[in-house]
Motif scaffolding. Structure first.
Motif, PDB file in Angstrom:
ATOM      1  N   ALA A 102       0.836  -1.201   0.000  1.00 46.22           N
ATOM      2  CA  ALA A 102       0.000   0.000   0.000  1.00 46.22           C
ATOM      3  C   ALA A 102       0.872   1.253   0.000  1.00 46.22           C
ATOM      4  CB  ALA A 102      -0.927   0.005   1.208  1.00 46.22           C
ATOM      5  N   ALA A 103       2.017   1.201   0.693  1.00 47.47           N
ATOM      6  CA  ALA A 103       2.929   2.344   0.684  1.00 47.47           C
ATOM      7  C   ALA A 103       3.427   2.617  -0.725  1.00 47.47           C
ATOM      8  CB  ALA A 103       4.108   2.079   1.620  1.00 47.47           C
ATOM      9  N   LEU A 104       3.734   1.566  -1.461  1.00 41.19           N
ATOM     10  CA  LEU A 104       4.252   1.718  -2.824  1.00 41.19           C
ATOM     11  C   LEU A 104       3.161   2.159  -3.795  1.00 41.19           C
ATOM     12  CD1 LEU A 104       6.493  -1.472  -2.954  1.00 41.19           C
ATOM     13  CD2 LEU A 104       7.296   0.899  -2.939  1.00 41.19           C
ATOM     14  N   PRO A 108       2.504   7.502  -2.784  1.00 37.61           N
ATOM     15  CA  PRO A 108       3.044   8.586  -3.625  1.00 37.61           C
ATOM     16  C   PRO A 108       1.949   9.491  -4.191  1.00 37.61           C
ATOM     17  CG  PRO A 108       4.192   6.538  -4.076  1.00 37.61           C
ATOM     18  CD  PRO A 108       3.037   6.186  -3.193  1.00 37.61           C
ATOM     19  N   GLY A 109       0.907   8.897  -4.762  1.00 36.44           N
ATOM     20  CA  GLY A 109      -0.188   9.699  -5.296  1.00 36.44           C
ATOM     21  C   GLY A 109      -0.936  10.450  -4.216  1.00 36.44           C
ATOM     22  N   THR A 110      -1.120   9.816  -3.074  1.00 37.09           N
ATOM     23  CA  THR A 110      -1.813  10.467  -1.960  1.00 37.09           C
ATOM     24  C   THR A 110      -1.042  11.677  -1.461  1.00 37.09           C
ATOM     25  OG1 THR A 110      -2.923   8.438  -1.251  1.00 37.09           O
ATOM     26  CG2 THR A 110      -2.599  10.136   0.422  1.00 37.09           C
ATOM     27  N   LEU A 111       0.269  11.537  -1.300  1.00 35.83           N
ATOM     28  CA  LEU A 111       1.075  12.655  -0.811  1.00 35.83           C
ATOM     29  C   LEU A 111       1.068  13.817  -1.802  1.00 35.83           C
ATOM     30  CD1 LEU A 111       4.105  10.682   0.664  1.00 35.83           C
ATOM     31  CD2 LEU A 111       2.262  11.797   1.932  1.00 35.83           C
ATOM     32  N   THR A 112       1.107  13.503  -3.091  1.00 43.42           N
ATOM     33  CA  THR A 112       1.069  14.557  -4.107  1.00 43.42           C
ATOM     34  C   THR A 112      -0.262  15.303  -4.057  1.00 43.42           C
ATOM     35  OG1 THR A 112       2.572  13.328  -5.560  1.00 43.42           O
ATOM     36  CG2 THR A 112       1.214  15.038  -6.583  1.00 43.42           C
ATOM     37  N   ARG A 113      -1.360  14.567  -3.960  1.00 44.93           N
ATOM     38  CA  ARG A 113      -2.685  15.192  -3.899  1.00 44.93           C
ATOM     39  C   ARG A 113      -2.869  15.983  -2.614  1.00 44.93           C
ATOM     40  NH1 ARG A 113      -3.929  10.217  -6.667  1.00 44.93           N
ATOM     41  NH2 ARG A 113      -5.000  10.654  -8.644  1.00 44.93           N
ATOM     42  N   MET A 114      -2.374  15.452  -1.496  1.00 50.30           N
ATOM     43  CA  MET A 114      -2.498  16.175  -0.224  1.00 50.30           C
ATOM     44  C   MET A 114      -1.735  17.495  -0.282  1.00 50.30           C
ATOM     45  SD  MET A 114      -4.483  14.677   2.019  1.00 50.30           S
ATOM     46  CE  MET A 114      -3.999  15.574   3.485  1.00 50.30           C
ATOM     47  N   THR A 293      -9.515   8.614  -3.333  1.00 51.21           N
ATOM     48  CA  THR A 293      -9.339   9.088  -4.712  1.00 51.21           C
ATOM     49  C   THR A 293      -8.171   8.382  -5.380  1.00 51.21           C
ATOM     50  OG1 THR A 293     -10.249  11.258  -4.164  1.00 51.21           O
ATOM     51  CG2 THR A 293      -8.886  11.116  -6.137  1.00 51.21           C
ATOM     52  N   THR A 294      -7.075   8.235  -4.639  1.00 46.49           N
ATOM     53  CA  THR A 294      -5.895   7.563  -5.187  1.00 46.49           C
ATOM     54  C   THR A 294      -6.195   6.099  -5.477  1.00 46.49           C
ATOM     55  OG1 THR A 294      -4.448   9.054  -3.944  1.00 46.49           O
ATOM     56  CG2 THR A 294      -3.472   7.018  -4.779  1.00 46.49           C
TER      57      THR A 294
END
Length: 311
Positions: A102-104, A108-114, A293-294
């Motif tokens: 799940a981290a992989l 990444p997408g979650t952190l970018t969106r946040m 969303t991710t």
């Protein structure tokens, strides 16, 4: 009036077992923890701890205080959530515990969106095995956990934690490509004489994989153990092992391995949990929203072609 901070130390001692572990978790010195608990005993007017060898044990009176402390902390956390919800901006820190695939695939997408949508929210992430992470989230080490549940293998339940499904992914038999010289494999039982790679014992994925092999009529030759799924993939792609892999591990990458469907098309469930007392905190709501969303943006079938074979 009893000091809430000292009461929390008593509850932490109940959860973690030793003064040293309490000190480590809360970044105190062991002597400071001991001194604060001694002061709490004076405030309460009763004995709270008794020595048993090198450890300390809570008295029945301490257990009463621990039970009340849990309710106090929940009330305080609810108050903090309501206060944060009254503000016009979403701010704060969200500590997330997450397992590797799940981290992989998701983080990444979650952190970018946040960062784009909620720039004043700080996300801190630590990789943890799901069962450990659920306990640590209950113990207030983390605010949110991303965990997994394999078919027929229920993840631990804590009354104080909620549970919301995030996504699910198929579990498939991953075998080396045809250029690696292995005999033809069209079913799980064809791997009975091959070397397997699995996570260490105690992991839900290991238990599930072993049971799948035993149901197919053989005991797997688990020659390689590693919790690192990227290492597992390399062993499979290089022709040295076979394994059972969830689809999330293939997110954002191709593979030279062949992925075979398993009988019954088993799926793993990925979910999030937070303490019910903090569920309305805006920063946590934002993190869950963006995680969803991710997850929705990831193709559910991984790199498996439409003509994928069935094992």
């Amino acid at each position: 009036m009893l000091d809430v901070r000292r009461l929390r130390l008593l509850r932490e001692l109940k959860i973690r077992g030793t003064l040293a572990e309490v000190a480590d978790a809360l970044q105190y010195s062991p002597s400071s923890v001991s001194q604060q608990l001694a002061l709490l005993e004076k405030e309460a007017g009763v004995q709270l701890l008794r020595k048993t060898g090198r450890r300390v044990q809570l008295t029945p009176q301490a257990e009463v205080l621990v039970a009340h402390t849990a309710h106090l902390l929940e009330t305080l956390e609810q108050a903090e959530a309501d206060l944060a919800a009254s503000l016009t901006t979403v701010t704060g820190t969200v500590r997330i515990a997450v397992f590797q695939s799940a981290a992989l695939a998701l983080m990444p997408g979650t952190l970018t969106r946040m960062a784009a949508n909620y720039p004043e929210v700080r996300i801190e992430m630590v990789q943890r095995e799901p069962e450990t992470a659920l306990h640590e989230t209950w113990a207030r080490d983390f605010d949110l956990v991303i965990a997994e549940q394999y078919p027929g293998h229920a993840a631990p339940r804590y009354a104080e934690l909620d549970r919301i499904r995030l996504t699910s992914d198929a579990i498939r038999l991953a075998i080396p490509g045809p250029d690696k010289g292995l005999p033809p494999i069209s079913a799980l039982e064809d791997t009975a004489d091959l070397a397997w790679v699995m996570e260490p014992r105690g992991a839900a994925s290991r238990h599930w994989a072993e049971q799948a092999c035993r149901s197919a009529g053989f005991e797997p030759d688990v020659r390689y153990e590693t919790a690192d799924l990227q290492a597992q993939i390399r062993l499979i792609e290089s022709g040295n092992a076979v394994g059972l892999m969830p689809d999330l591990v293939w997110t954002g990458r191709g593979t030279s391995a062949e992925l075979l469907l398993l009988p019954g098309n088993p799926h793993r469930t990925v979910f999030t949990s937070v303490r019910r007392s903090s569920v309305k905190r805006p920063a946590i709501l934002a993190a869950r929203e963006v995680l969803a969303t991710t997850a929705d943006s990831i193709a559910p079938a991984g790199p498996v072609p439409p003509e994928a074979k069935s094992a």
